[in-house]
Design a protein around this motif. Structure first.
Motif, PDB file in Angstrom:
ATOM      1  N   THR A 257       0.872  -0.921  -0.081  1.00 32.31           N
ATOM      2  CA  THR A 257       0.117   0.241  -0.095  1.00 32.31           C
ATOM      3  C   THR A 257       0.942   1.819   0.404  1.00 32.31           C
ATOM      4  OG1 THR A 257      -1.598  -0.951   1.245  1.00 32.31           O
ATOM      5  CG2 THR A 257      -1.523   1.452   1.419  1.00 32.31           C
ATOM      6  N   LEU A 258       0.619   2.324  -0.680  1.00 32.61           N
ATOM      7  CA  LEU A 258       1.113   3.926  -0.632  1.00 32.61           C
ATOM      8  C   LEU A 258       0.503   4.595   0.094  1.00 32.61           C
ATOM      9  CD1 LEU A 258       2.649   3.783  -4.017  1.00 32.61           C
ATOM     10  CD2 LEU A 258       3.988   3.253  -2.211  1.00 32.61           C
ATOM     11  N   ARG A 259       0.728   6.111   0.453  1.00 26.86           N
ATOM     12  CA  ARG A 259      -0.099   6.609   0.900  1.00 26.86           C
ATOM     13  C   ARG A 259       1.025   7.757   0.750  1.00 26.86           C
ATOM     14  NH1 ARG A 259      -3.014   5.813   7.030  1.00 26.86           N
ATOM     15  NH2 ARG A 259      -3.913   4.300   6.431  1.00 26.86           N
ATOM     16  N   ILE A 260      -0.196   8.504  -0.164  1.00 25.13           N
ATOM     17  CA  ILE A 260       0.425  10.126   0.281  1.00 25.13           C
ATOM     18  C   ILE A 260       0.139  11.368   0.774  1.00 25.13           C
ATOM     19  CG2 ILE A 260       1.315  11.382  -1.999  1.00 25.13           C
ATOM     20  CD1 ILE A 260       0.411   8.744  -3.625  1.00 25.13           C
TER      21      ILE A 260
ATOM     22  N   THR B 275      15.997   0.479   4.660  1.00 22.25           N
ATOM     23  CA  THR B 275      14.730   0.821   3.739  1.00 22.25           C
ATOM     24  C   THR B 275      14.511   2.069   4.296  1.00 22.25           C
ATOM     25  OG1 THR B 275      14.343  -1.310   4.803  1.00 22.25           O
ATOM     26  CG2 THR B 275      12.983  -0.307   4.026  1.00 22.25           C
ATOM     27  N   GLY B 276      14.595   2.875   5.346  1.00 16.49           N
ATOM     28  CA  GLY B 276      14.242   3.878   5.188  1.00 16.49           C
ATOM     29  C   GLY B 276      14.028   4.015   7.462  1.00 16.49           C
ATOM     30  N   ALA B 277      13.162   4.925   7.301  1.00 17.49           N
ATOM     31  CA  ALA B 277      12.308   4.793   8.653  1.00 17.49           C
ATOM     32  C   ALA B 277      11.207   3.834   8.645  1.00 17.49           C
ATOM     33  CB  ALA B 277      12.098   5.828   9.254  1.00 17.49           C
ATOM     34  N   VAL B 278      11.451   2.717  10.098  1.00 17.53           N
ATOM     35  CA  VAL B 278      10.353   1.889   9.707  1.00 17.53           C
ATOM     36  C   VAL B 278       9.306   1.082  10.402  1.00 17.53           C
ATOM     37  CG1 VAL B 278       9.880  -0.662   9.817  1.00 17.53           C
ATOM     38  CG2 VAL B 278      11.898   0.341   7.460  1.00 17.53           C
ATOM     39  N   LYS B 279       8.246   1.681  10.706  1.00 20.91           N
ATOM     40  CA  LYS B 279       7.386   0.763  11.975  1.00 20.91           C
ATOM     41  C   LYS B 279       6.682  -0.274  11.821  1.00 20.91           C
ATOM     42  CE  LYS B 279       6.399   3.162  14.508  1.00 20.91           C
ATOM     43  NZ  LYS B 279       6.742   3.462  16.173  1.00 20.91           N
TER      44      LYS B 279
ATOM     45  N   GLU C 265      12.990  12.582   5.973  1.00 14.78           N
ATOM     46  CA  GLU C 265      11.757  11.645   5.219  1.00 14.78           C
ATOM     47  C   GLU C 265      12.737  11.794   3.758  1.00 14.78           C
ATOM     48  OE1 GLU C 265       8.449  11.782   6.806  1.00 14.78           O
ATOM     49  OE2 GLU C 265       7.300  13.660   6.806  1.00 14.78           O
ATOM     50  N   VAL C 269       5.346   9.510   0.573  1.00 18.13           N
ATOM     51  CA  VAL C 269       4.833   8.998   0.247  1.00 18.13           C
ATOM     52  C   VAL C 269       5.247   7.970   1.646  1.00 18.13           C
ATOM     53  CG1 VAL C 269       4.924   7.127  -0.735  1.00 18.13           C
ATOM     54  CG2 VAL C 269       5.408   9.063  -2.203  1.00 18.13           C
ATOM     55  N   THR C 270       4.391   7.006   2.341  1.00 22.06           N
ATOM     56  CA  THR C 270       4.750   6.235   3.354  1.00 22.06           C
ATOM     57  C   THR C 270       4.599   4.753   2.505  1.00 22.06           C
ATOM     58  OG1 THR C 270       3.850   7.521   4.947  1.00 22.06           O
ATOM     59  CG2 THR C 270       4.111   5.183   5.360  1.00 22.06           C
ATOM     60  N   VAL C 271       5.633   3.858   2.329  1.00 21.45           N
ATOM     61  CA  VAL C 271       5.179   2.269   1.947  1.00 21.45           C
ATOM     62  C   VAL C 271       4.873   1.463   2.633  1.00 21.45           C
ATOM     63  CG1 VAL C 271       6.109   1.087   0.511  1.00 21.45           C
ATOM     64  CG2 VAL C 271       7.120   3.232  -0.050  1.00 21.45           C
ATOM     65  N   ALA C 277       5.376   0.270   8.068  1.00 20.37           N
ATOM     66  CA  ALA C 277       5.208   0.784   7.238  1.00 20.37           C
ATOM     67  C   ALA C 277       6.797   1.885   7.288  1.00 20.37           C
ATOM     68  CB  ALA C 277       4.402   2.212   8.046  1.00 20.37           C
ATOM     69  N   VAL C 278       7.017   2.221   5.934  1.00 21.35           N
ATOM     70  CA  VAL C 278       8.070   2.364   5.701  1.00 21.35           C
ATOM     71  C   VAL C 278       7.961   4.485   4.965  1.00 21.35           C
ATOM     72  CG1 VAL C 278      10.135   2.207   4.093  1.00 21.35           C
ATOM     73  CG2 VAL C 278       8.999   0.632   4.950  1.00 21.35           C
ATOM     74  N   LYS C 279       8.832   4.820   5.742  1.00 22.02           N
ATOM     75  CA  LYS C 279       9.428   5.964   5.014  1.00 22.02           C
ATOM     76  C   LYS C 279      10.856   6.029   4.794  1.00 22.02           C
ATOM     77  CE  LYS C 279       7.474   9.704   5.216  1.00 22.02           C
ATOM     78  NZ  LYS C 279       6.410  10.248   4.997  1.00 22.02           N
ATOM     79  N   GLU C 280      10.486   6.105   3.076  1.00 23.27           N
ATOM     80  CA  GLU C 280      12.077   6.755   2.826  1.00 23.27           C
ATOM     81  C   GLU C 280      12.473   7.624   2.932  1.00 23.27           C
ATOM     82  OE1 GLU C 280      11.274   4.930  -1.433  1.00 23.27           O
ATOM     83  OE2 GLU C 280      10.714   3.667  -0.916  1.00 23.27           O
ATOM     84  N   CYS C 281      14.082   7.759   3.583  1.00 22.19           N
ATOM     85  CA  CYS C 281      14.728   8.976   3.778  1.00 22.19           C
ATOM     86  C   CYS C 281      15.714   9.196   2.428  1.00 22.19           C
ATOM     87  CB  CYS C 281      15.719   8.188   4.437  1.00 22.19           C
ATOM     88  SG  CYS C 281      15.071   7.845   6.438  1.00 22.19           S
TER      89      CYS C 281
END
Lengths: 350, 350, 350, 350
Positions: A257-260, B275-279, C265, C269-271, C277-281
């Motif tokens: 899923t993507l959220r913007i 990967t980034g900042a991951v929750k 970030e 976009v959050t993936v 739940a990933v925020k790319e950096c």
């Protein structure tokens, strides 16, 4: 190649932003003419950006043979006619959304555009040029979320702007919530889902501002759309968002899923105080989409110079408008509405 | 007052969680009896929690005169009958959702509950007892968001669990996506919006798992609901959420918005890596609602001791089920469905 | 007023970004000359941006009487001399940080700048022009967090860039971690705390890359600074940040706290996928500070046109460098170091 | 095995929480005795939780031969003596932090604990039992971030609680900011970094509350610690956090970073209103660490039943206290302090 010479019509808030971008921030173009029916606006712009020509009459600007292109940022009711005239004057055309206020108009413009195949025509669906939206599109294309299944779009104007809207809407036809506010979202849905809408049910109400109900419009509304390829769209549009300008889009796929824009944060600052941890929010479209408004016109100029067509076509405008009208019809009748192909519709009414 | 003696039926994953809570974590109660048709399960539980009685036959447990109350955590198809028997045996009853798999059953149970007015009956709509959901409810009641306008509910099961579901669904009637998965959300919507559903349109498909389509069910679905007071509900339910168990609820009001569970984060850790900042996300309902499963049964015991009724009534179960069936009907027929009062429906079929 | 004619020296990654901005995105200026000791680079730039003059020799460019200003983006070791020459040639000067690699140089430049009071001199502390940092500064000034008490600054370069750094550092004097990486943070601390550093203790090590230790430098380091007004600064600098380019700043005040860039970030976009739940950096400084690099030079041009001085002064460069050298000394000696006024230091060595 | 019978001393806020947990929420134990010098408190507790014995005199409780264990939640000044007495009475002991207010005391207790090797002794470093902290520890152990390089710990009490602290501190020795507030963080640092502190520099001030300065204490302070294995620790402690109880920990490693509690959010609700997107924050330690306070005592009971020792040892208490005293000394003298082994220190003073 020489610089692309552009004339702009409409010098409201967004028009001025476009003009400033053309004058200063976009390579290889020149803001050659400005036009506004308000003479003052035109003069001010001419001085401010050192523009060669200023007009109060669009037809006069059309006669200026130095121009290569026109950017239309006038009120929605004028788009159609001005597009047709510009194409007639052999100019490349960038028009702000919507194509027109009525579906028939939009279809007519589509035909005009198709007749002038050598001209670049671009519609201001700027979100496609927003870095985050464009990034999400690439992610989808690369398969990052498998196959898209459902898109959810929020398009919410800030409560602070509702007074201005009411003043406008009392005297003008805005198209209503779904056409006026949701049109960008309807386009995004078509873009991300790669399919056209089939059926829609739309509901809504005037919860905090009964005056909006008196205009037969909704203050906040929701639409559920079934697309031809079986995917789904959920749209929430509104004019009464207390925290600001909330544009959020989510694409749920079979594998991710993507959220913007989960939170419509205005910048990278978090404020911690007695209230808690606060992300302040965007106040309006110019703040949120500053980069996109610049990039879309940059793309328009590049298309002209490189003799290619932009990814947003006139058909995108027509089909999004057709879906907007289906939402509007559903909201007004309370019924489930089957989205008609706008081309068939028009043919039958001719 | 003496401790409330409880017997439990059903010792699956959730049943065992309830049993352990009753045995150890809830004041003023005693886990006096366990019952499972699988003898092994019953014996294991008896030893593990030092329980006085173990049964493989529910009817036998019903004869145990030491018991004050029963907690029903058996498969959905048994709920109805077991509730009626427990009430008949003069016991307080806590039943896991759903009330029953069919609307008629649910209405029948409702009547049984009403006949035993001196008994506490509680349905396991645990989310209302989750700290975040309860906090949001108080916020709404205090007017923090003005008047609720729209609720958006996501109820998405993790992709990892889809194999287990498929195995179950091939041989059992689950009720389908909207009844089985969305029932908690339908209850929440009624709770936050303070209104009953009027009309619904539900769509969906089997996007990644065509086998689900062969069961005439949806893998992911969406429903748009119009409530009697003019408010709106948007529901997305699914069984194929790649990032985990995603339960998210948003209540948009005329003066503010609340979101519960924007990201279904499993704890307060953020991992930053390539990967980034991951929750990381919740894996399932026991992880996400551990506290709520405890608090709801605590409330049940307190109601018994304090001779009062819980806020969740049998009617909540019936009306949520009725809405779930309307979603199901809409999904199956493709039509806009008017939600019938379950009481009228039943009366007419009698 | 006529356009400001600018020559640029240095056409590496950042130099090219500045050149492109001068050529296209900044109003009222003209990129009139480019200079690089690599002839190819200069020629390419000349063609690409249609620049009138191209040089491979800085002294030659200094003789060009059309120029109003010069932008110095050459390697750090050249800044000092080039600034002095440009001032001598009666040009306005924008120089990338650092002022110079040695404190003595920086002080010498400061004197040169002071001698040419009629010229605009600006140092590339671009973060002050980043929208989020500027917004935070305004918040602080308006009292949103009471009195600042402590600032925490993270300046972490991505692990991906460490190879490039190693190659450079083996053959060149970078100034070391605290001068090279932390200099922006040291300036920010002075800016937000409105005070100069008094004492510092700095530690660090070469944890993942022992080669860095062989250069007597730290891969990751931390410094604690006591400021003259009693406030505190915590600095973490590093070259091995696995998730990307992490620039984060926090200002804790007596009545609130601000954080800028909690998560670095790269977009909105959050993936959501199997990872969570990933925020790319952000990948690097050009990505993170694109807007700031543009805005600072815009301000430089505006200062020239409006005959005013920028808020970042040469003294900011000198004092930040002095603090950087104190960090370096503390790291190298292991001792608590009292920060000397650079002016006194120099005077005493003269 | 039979239930572990526990007596508790101290029935303040945290004492009552522990008592309630022992009475209701922890398997296999029984709250057999309560003790408070305030008779009322003891009686109220006895009734509320149906406790067999109530005392106002700790020595009397020590004579009760039914007890297996004691939980010490009395004021810090009593811990040492009460631990020694309990061990002398052959009881298992759980003591709230700190071991004692003075390092010498702590070392003396350590010896007492070592003499009673057959007894379980556990110190209330509850954070190690918080789900998020425990999860992070496992991540680190599994190599998720490579080798730890730096830990950053924030331990900030809410401004709301400062009045209560001032009242207490005027008449009592709290140990000061670093010992009283930062002690949990000092323990966490040792735990995550797997090393002991070597050198420390600590600074701070009384920025908003000068009265705290008059007590020779700091309202907000920062310490930089170098550990024996070359890793680093950054500690910020404070009593004036306007947004609530902010406990945040970050572990930066060679291959990744973990943050626990980036925002001290009180629950999963986000409030969107005119302020922006707001996460409300934890108000205090009982709210934030409710689960940890329960789990640590659960572990204590399990250790007794399973005849094993908890992971938190008395040495952890002694060494964390030693580091706390080094911070205190550095703050008071302004000097860089080498952390002494508490055992050597004591030996030399004997």
């Amino acid at each position: 190649m020489k610089k692309v010479k552009v004339g702009i019509v409409g010098l409201g808030r967004l028009g001025r932003q476009h003009a400033e971008n053309l004058a200063f921030r976009i390579p290889n173009c020149e803001l050659t003419a400005v036009c506004s029916i308000i003479e003052e606006e035109a003069k001010k712009a001419q001085e401010e950006w050192d523009v060669k020509y200023a007009y109060t009459n669009y037809d006069e600007m059309m006669k200026n043979e130095e121009l290569d292109a026109v950017l239309i940022a006038s009120p929605s009711g004028f788009h159609c006619e001005q597009i047709e005239k510009a194409l007639g004057a052999n100019l490349h055309v960038f028009s702000e959304k919507p194509l027109g206020l009525y579906l028939e108009e939009a279809v007519r413009v589509e035909e005009a555009v198709k007749k002038h195949e050598d001209k670049v025509f671009m519609l201001g669906f700027m979100r496609r040029y927003d870095k985050s939206y464009a990034y999400a599109k690439k992610k989808v294309e690369k398969g990052a979320i498998g196959e898209p299944v459902l898109i959810r779009c929020y398009g919410l104007d800030p409560s602070k702007a509702i007074g201005g809207f009411m003043n406008f809407a009392k005297n003008n036809y805005s198209g209503g919530l779904f056409l006026d506010m949701a049109i960008h979202d309807l386009d995004l849905a078509r873009w991300y889902l790669n399919s056209e809408a089939k059926q829609v049910w739309a509901i809504g109400g005037a919860y905090g501002y009964p005056e909006i109900g008196q205009l037969n419009d909704a203050e906040t509304g929701a639409a559920l759309v079934k697309f031809e390829n079986g995917t789904m769209g959920v749209f929430v549009a509104g004019r009464n968002c207390s925290h600001g300008y909330h544009i959020e889009t989510e694409i749920i796929g079979t594998e991710g899923t993507l959220r913007i824009g989960t939170t419509p944060e205005r910048n990278m600052v978090t404020v911690f105080n007695e209230t808690g941890a606060v992300k302040e929010c965007s106040e309006g479209f110019l703040e949120r989409f500053e980069q996109a408004y610049l990039s879309e016109v940059e793309e328009f100029i590049n298309c002209i110079r490189e003799e290619r067509k932009p990814a947003v076509t006139v058909e995108d405008g027509v089909l999004s408008t057709a879906l907007g009208y289906a939402c509007k019809e559903s909201f007004e009748t309370g019924e489930l509405v089957t989205v008609q192909s706008p081309h068939n519709v028009t043919r039958s009414t001719t």
